[in-house]
Design a protein around this motif. Sequence first.
Motif, PDB file in Angstrom:
ATOM      1  N   CYS A  72     -35.455  -7.894  15.630  1.00  0.00           N
ATOM      2  CA  CYS A  72     -34.002  -7.970  15.507  1.00  0.00           C
ATOM      3  C   CYS A  72     -33.635  -9.091  14.546  1.00  0.00           C
ATOM      4  N   LYS A 114     -30.293  -9.963  14.136  1.00  0.00           N
ATOM      5  CA  LYS A 114     -28.890 -10.284  14.368  1.00  0.00           C
ATOM      6  C   LYS A 114     -28.661 -11.751  14.766  1.00  0.00           C
ATOM      7  N   CYS A 166     -27.907 -13.288  17.577  1.00  0.00           N
ATOM      8  CA  CYS A 166     -26.781 -13.635  18.448  1.00  0.00           C
ATOM      9  C   CYS A 166     -27.083 -15.018  19.028  1.00  0.00           C
ATOM     10  N   TYR A 213     -26.994 -16.597  21.694  1.00  0.00           N
ATOM     11  CA  TYR A 213     -27.602 -16.841  23.008  1.00  0.00           C
ATOM     12  C   TYR A 213     -28.997 -16.234  23.147  1.00  0.00           C
ATOM     13  N   CYS A 214     -29.470 -15.497  22.148  1.00  0.00           N
ATOM     14  CA  CYS A 214     -30.576 -14.553  22.380  1.00  0.00           C
ATOM     15  C   CYS A 214     -31.915 -14.991  21.782  1.00  0.00           C
ATOM     16  N   VAL A 231     -34.495 -12.925  21.375  1.00  0.00           N
ATOM     17  CA  VAL A 231     -35.253 -11.800  20.810  1.00  0.00           C
ATOM     18  C   VAL A 231     -35.650 -11.982  19.338  1.00  0.00           C
ATOM     19  N   GLN A 243     -34.311  -2.733  19.529  1.00  0.00           N
ATOM     20  CA  GLN A 243     -33.431  -3.788  20.009  1.00  0.00           C
ATOM     21  C   GLN A 243     -32.039  -3.539  19.456  1.00  0.00           C
ATOM     22  N   HIS A 266     -25.844  -1.707  18.656  1.00  0.00           N
ATOM     23  CA  HIS A 266     -25.048  -2.903  18.374  1.00  0.00           C
ATOM     24  C   HIS A 266     -23.718  -2.419  17.797  1.00  0.00           C
TER      25      HIS A 266
HETATM   26 FE1  SF4 Z   1     -30.604  -8.845  18.701  1.00  0.00          FE
HETATM   27 FE2  SF4 Z   1     -29.457  -7.759  20.877  1.00  0.00          FE
HETATM   28 FE3  SF4 Z   1     -30.471 -10.250  20.996  1.00  0.00          FE
HETATM   29 FE4  SF4 Z   1     -28.227  -9.815  19.590  1.00  0.00          FE
HETATM   30  S1  SF4 Z   1     -28.464  -9.541  21.847  1.00  0.00           S
HETATM   31  S2  SF4 Z   1     -30.016 -11.001  18.913  1.00  0.00           S
HETATM   32  S3  SF4 Z   1     -28.604  -7.744  18.781  1.00  0.00           S
HETATM   33  S4  SF4 Z   1     -31.616  -8.347  20.640  1.00  0.00           S
END
Ligand code: SF4
Length: 454
Positions: free
Chosen positions: A158, A160, A162, A164-165, A167, A202, A238
């Motif tokens: 991923c 993106k 975000c 908080y994330c 991933v 994701q 998303h």
């Molecule tokens: Fe990627 Fe989903 Fe995490 Fe956002 S919430 S960074 S779109 S995996």
Amino acid sequence: MSSREQKTFFIETFGCQMNFHDSEKVAGSLVSQGYRQVDSVEDADLIFYNTCSIRDKAEQKVFHRLAEFKRLQKLGKKFAVIGCVAQQEGERIFERAPHVSLVAGSASYRNLPEMLVQIERGERATGLDDRNTEETFETEFTARTNPHRGYITIIEGCDKFCAYCVVPYTRGRERSRTSESVLEEARRILDGGLTEIQLLGQNVNSYRDPLGKRSFAELLAEVGQLPGIRRVRFTTSHPRHFTREIVDAIDSVPTLCDHVHLPVQSGSSRVLSAMAREYTREQYLERIAWVRAAKHKSISLTTDIIVGFPGETCEEFEETMSLLEEVQYDGVFSFKYSPRPNTPALAMENAIPEEEKIRRLAILNDRQREIQRVNYTRHIGQLLEVMVEGFQPARDQVTGRTSQNKTLNFTVPEGMTAPKIAEYRQVRVVRAHPNSLVGEMAAAPEAQPAYSVV
Ligand code: SF4
Ligand code: 5AD
């Protein structure tokens, strides 16, 4: 390794569907290397632990479990920690759990055969440096453990970020598989007798065919038209890249399930901006309007919501509550914000106290339960097609799933034969709960379309 002829492995998995499917592929890789999968830690020479670090104190849980495993080392067993906690904690795992032989993140799984050779030689193996790869993890053989659904990863990683994330840090950068290879895998799954396919990523809406042949919506539609297919699902979307074209595909191809999971995270544009979600409340609602405007199907909507993101005011939380009223979701996965290593949100000020997060979560869940009670009640009296997923002998019920992804538990009237797993049946809904439906199997087999009609 034990002296038995064939080496054995056991794999335990936590986390999302991506992780479960990764385990199916890891198992496939191991089988192609001559290992045999077993159902218990006791029977295994090699124990794989596929971890998740999306929320909570995942790392602590992993170390706790690894400490429990230590006693098994005396029996000659070896341990492999893979997945997001493996990527996040890296070599620290060897320090805290010296009995572990292999630590690898998901971007390194394609190197498993070499890593296995290393650990068989008694060395330690790591797969932690591959997150910038262009490559995806494709195996010739996938040990499909789900008896009714074939998963296909279409995009890994991923980009993106975000706020908080974890991933993007654990799964690495986005890389898509060619649509040809996805279609080929889908055909193989259908040849093997499964009729339901779920495309995974994701962020499936960022899918870009490396050969430029098909958009995500085109790929979705094409999977839905393969011979033998009955149901196609996909996750996760998303909102930023969710297009009208996707709704049109769902609406026009009967096998594409009438369900969209569109994580919103917050109903406040200010919070969405702080989360770096790249859309406003209004833009999100515009996408919901596209879904609601489908002409042929009534598409069910579900979402993910985080409460208590740093700085979220009571008024901003109220905006999330008003979004619930506006959208009337059929399901919400709600989470208290949980600080994660490496993420920008970790350094944000105005953390919300735990009690306040708990309070907001309870308010949200209570209201959502009522919304679902009403939504689910609307199905009473309807004849819905379900796919059989299991049995509850204690209740004398069969567990099925509607195309909208709702659980429908049903009884089989006397004189009628009980269906088998992965078969489809028509079921008349007689009762509704906030999270499931109850019904009775109907006599006429498969007379209805595979989706609910508006
Ligand atoms: Fe990627 Fe989903 Fe995490 Fe956002 S919430 S960074 S779109 S995996
Ligand atoms: N805290 C709480 N929830 C989170 N999610 C992801 N990261 C966090 C976090 N740090 C939730 C999001 C995402 C779902 C898979 O998990 O809602 O959509």
